[in-house]
Design a protein around this motif. Structure first.
Motif, PDB file in Angstrom:
ATOM      1  N   GLN A  27      97.404  51.162  47.914  1.00 32.18           N
ATOM      2  CA  GLN A  27      96.141  51.722  47.448  1.00 32.18           C
ATOM      3  C   GLN A  27      95.294  52.171  48.631  1.00 32.18           C
ATOM      4  O   GLN A  27      94.756  53.287  48.650  1.00 32.18           O
ATOM      5  CB  GLN A  27      95.372  50.690  46.617  1.00 32.18           C
ATOM      6  N   ARG A  63     100.662  50.172  38.773  1.00 28.48           N
ATOM      7  CA  ARG A  63      99.208  49.965  38.836  1.00 28.48           C
ATOM      8  C   ARG A  63      98.521  51.172  39.460  1.00 28.48           C
ATOM      9  O   ARG A  63      97.447  51.593  39.004  1.00 28.48           O
ATOM     10  CB  ARG A  63      98.892  48.699  39.630  1.00 28.48           C
ATOM     11  N   ASP A  67      95.687  53.743  37.997  1.00 26.63           N
ATOM     12  CA  ASP A  67      94.468  54.097  38.737  1.00 26.63           C
ATOM     13  C   ASP A  67      94.281  55.609  38.861  1.00 26.63           C
ATOM     14  O   ASP A  67      93.209  56.070  39.260  1.00 26.63           O
ATOM     15  CB  ASP A  67      94.522  53.538  40.167  1.00 26.63           C
ATOM     16  N   ASN A 164      85.154  51.538  33.689  1.00 24.44           N
ATOM     17  CA  ASN A 164      86.272  51.105  34.525  1.00 24.44           C
ATOM     18  C   ASN A 164      87.474  52.031  34.390  1.00 24.44           C
ATOM     19  O   ASN A 164      88.226  52.245  35.346  1.00 24.44           O
ATOM     20  CB  ASN A 164      86.674  49.672  34.167  1.00 24.44           C
ATOM     21  N   HIS A 167      87.980  54.963  36.883  1.00 25.12           N
ATOM     22  CA  HIS A 167      88.357  54.681  38.271  1.00 25.12           C
ATOM     23  C   HIS A 167      87.523  55.538  39.222  1.00 25.12           C
ATOM     24  O   HIS A 167      88.013  56.057  40.232  1.00 25.12           O
ATOM     25  CB  HIS A 167      89.846  54.929  38.501  1.00 25.12           C
ATOM     26  N   LEU A 170      87.410  54.743  43.062  1.00 28.68           N
ATOM     27  CA  LEU A 170      88.627  55.050  43.797  1.00 28.68           C
ATOM     28  C   LEU A 170      88.690  56.531  44.148  1.00 28.68           C
ATOM     29  O   LEU A 170      89.012  56.911  45.276  1.00 28.68           O
ATOM     30  CB  LEU A 170      89.856  54.665  42.966  1.00 28.68           C
TER      31      LEU A 170
END
Length: 225
Positions: A27, A63, A67, A164, A167, A170
């Motif tokens: 990430q 995951r 995201d 949420n 994202h 991010l």
């Protein structure tokens, strides 16, 4: 030289932590540009580099796909996604403006004393991090925590879940990564927290709207440049 050669190698860790560690390393590599947009990400190569089995790598990539940081292409494997373009960024901030000002207003009327202390402590922690060498990473993490605390204080799980799923942090972190952070953001957060602590819903709503609009303007400058 493969793009993956820029990634760190992992030390020996307990199996239970392996997938989380692989996810964290990958990430960060996507967010800071070590793995640039549209880079091929091969699960087998990653497993060999990290000295782990394919399972934790596949879990981490799943995951990251959730995201919105990688995409899985049939028969081709994974690639990192493109950065947001101005239109996508505009849509994201339209959603934030629908969700966050009202949420801040609700937080002002529903927050507990514990919520207020947590928000105030978070702002104090951020002020202490502004001059740190890794300020951008520390304060970006603060940004995530601060907005999360506002949603928790508002006691609206549905709005929190919707937020949420965007994202947002991010994608904006990835778009704006420069190694520096704008201290104005902490001041804006402080005004939001002050209004919530005072129980002033209208003031909290205005402060949050101003913060989101200014955040959007700061990011749009990246495209102008």
């Amino acid at each position: 030289m493969s793009t993956l050669d820029a990634l760190p190698t992992l030390g020996a860790t307990a199996r239970v932590m392996l997938a989380d560690e692989v996810y964290s390393v990958l990430q960060q590599a996507v967010l800071d540009g070590t793995l640039p947009p549209s880079a091929r990400v091969n699960a087998g190569e990653l497993a060999r580099r990290f000295g782990v089995s394919p399972t934790p790598v596949r879990e981490a990539l799943a995951r990251l796909e959730s995201d919105g940081l990688v995409e899985k292409h049939p028969l081709k494997g994974y690639r990192t996604t493109d950065l947001l373009d101005p239109a996508q960024l505009g849509e994201l901030f339209e959603l934030r403006l629908l969700l966050e000002p009202g949420t801040a207003g609700h937080a002002a009327t529903r927050r507990s004393d514990t919520d207020v202390r947590a928000l105030q402590d978070e702002v104090a922690r951020a002020r202490g991090a502004i001059d740190e060498p890794d300020a951008y990473a520390l304060l970006s993490q603060h940004d995530v925590r601060l907005h999360d605390l506002v949603f928790r204080s508002a006691r609206n799980a549905t709005a929190h879940t919707a937020y949420n799923r965007t994202h947002c942090h991010l994608h904006t972190y990835r778009l704006s990564y420069t190694g520096t952070y704008v201290p104005d953001t902490v001041d804006e957060h402080a005004r939001i927290v002050e209004a919530i602590a005072e129980g002033d819903a209208k003031k909290a709503e205005r402060a949050m709207r101003t913060h989101v609009e200014r955040s959007r303007s700061r990011l749009l400058l990246k495209f102008d440049r």
